[in-house]
Scaffold this motif. Sequence first.
Motif, PDB file in Angstrom:
ATOM      1  N   GLU A 176       8.212  -0.134  -3.692  1.00  0.00           N
ATOM      2  CA  GLU A 176       8.033   1.035  -2.818  1.00  0.00           C
ATOM      3  C   GLU A 176       6.588   1.129  -2.350  1.00  0.00           C
ATOM      4  N   GLU A 177       5.655   0.840  -3.230  1.00  0.00           N
ATOM      5  CA  GLU A 177       4.238   0.831  -2.851  1.00  0.00           C
ATOM      6  C   GLU A 177       3.981  -0.226  -1.769  1.00  0.00           C
TER       7      GLU A 177
ATOM      8  N   LYS B 111       5.720   0.897   1.567  1.00  0.00           N
ATOM      9  CA  LYS B 111       4.968   1.937   2.278  1.00  0.00           C
ATOM     10  C   LYS B 111       3.716   1.364   2.915  1.00  0.00           C
ATOM     11  N   ARG B 112       3.017   0.479   2.211  1.00  0.00           N
ATOM     12  CA  ARG B 112       1.822  -0.146   2.772  1.00  0.00           C
ATOM     13  C   ARG B 112       2.172  -0.967   4.010  1.00  0.00           C
TER      14      ARG B 112
ATOM     15  N   ASN C 128       3.037   1.411   6.881  1.00  0.00           N
ATOM     16  CA  ASN C 128       1.821   2.029   7.422  1.00  0.00           C
ATOM     17  C   ASN C 128       1.047   1.060   8.295  1.00  0.00           C
TER      18      ASN C 128
END
Length: 72
Positions: A59-60, A63-64, A67
């Motif tokens: 998930e990290e 999301k990165r 973005n």
Amino acid sequence: MIRYNLFSDYVLARNQIAIDGLTLVTELELDQDEGANYDLTPNNPLLRRFTQGEIDLFEEIFKRDMNSLHDM
């Protein structure tokens, strides 16, 4: 280092979860914030093959990546 295919499987499952959530929001005419609470745990049938640690890591990364796509 993560295995690329495992992350790919996570992204596919994550996208399906998002589609299902947005479909629910649309069908029920809910506020988008209410539909954004996706079940990103091993309890979700689409994510059962992942541990919670893998989900958190993926998930990290997800999301990165999202973005960076939107910042282009």
